[in-house]
Design an enzyme around this catalytic site. Structure first.
Site, short mmCIF file in Angstrom:
data_model
loop_
_atom_site.label_atom_id
_atom_site.label_comp_id
_atom_site.label_asym_id
_atom_site.label_seq_id
_atom_site.Cartn_x
_atom_site.Cartn_y
_atom_site.Cartn_z
CB SER A 18 -0.98 0.00 1.17
OG SER A 18 -0.33 0.25 2.39
CG HIS A 114 9.77 1.74 11.93
ND1 HIS A 114 9.92 0.37 11.84
CD2 HIS A 114 9.56 2.01 13.24
CE1 HIS A 114 9.80 -0.15 13.05
NE2 HIS A 114 9.58 0.82 13.92
#
Length: 205
Positions: A18, A114
């Protein structure tokens, strides 16, 4: 002022892709002034492959099991990245640790996303780590990859509140919205030559 040469952005991903899709769509819309190179995955059934196909972006599964060493696997990946003239590698959910050999080849040219506010909760399952620790705010971070685990110079961060009734799934979905934003913004800044790395710090011009 001289016009910037269009940079070529390639991607490493292992899963649904995504974040890859979010950046690739911004490239195709022209919001990020760049060319899409190639998406490389280490999983034959990764959902990112179908996303690349839908977007008309070349993709390739490079099977790590076919190579006797990590470096040989990475050399094959690099060969394909170089064939596309890759200027920036975007690691979006790539689950293999990159070796110093690879990192040095693309020093300050690999951006990772992250799902935590680094340096808090590095490594796997950053969202679960945040819930287990009981923090009230977490978020996501883009950074250049170095030889440590999620230790490279930080480019951008976005904060996300943690609610009392959050699960890993609900928290992850809210963080992911911010991931898409700051990853695309970070790639955009790189393509405009506006990111300067000075030691641990990334200066945004």
């Amino acid at each position: 002022m001289t016009e910037l040469k269009l940079k070529t952005i390639s991607f490493l991903a292992s899963g649904r892709g995504s974040n890859f899709e979010a950046v690739a769509e911004e490239i195709q819309k022209g919001s990020i002034k760049a060319k899409a190179g190639i998406l490389i995955t280490d999983k034959s059934d990764a959902l990112c492959l179908s996303k690349a196909d839908k977007l008309g972006i070349d993709s390739l599964f490079v099977d790590p099991k076919k190579y006797s060493t990590k470096q040989e696997h990475e050399e094959e990946i690099i060969r394909h990245l170089e064939n596309y003239g890759t200027d920036l590698v975007v690691a979006c959910g790539y689950m293999r640790l990159l070796s110093p050999f690879f990192i040095n080849r693309y020093k300050n040219r690999i951006i990772n996303i992250h799902p935590s506010l680094l340096p808090a909760f590095p490594g796997k399952n950053g969202q679960k780590q945040a819930l287990d620790y009981g923090v009230k705010i977490t978020g996501c971070t883009t950074h250049f990859i170095d030889e440590g685990t999620d230790t490279g110079p930080i480019i951008m961060q976005s904060a996300v509140p943690v609610f009392a009734n959050d699960t890993v799934e609900t928290l992850s979905s809210r963080i992911l919205i911010e991931e898409h934003k700051i990853l695309a913004q970070s790639v955009h800044l790189f393509c405009e030559d506006r990111l300067i790395v000075e030691g641990r710090k990334v200066i945004i011009k």
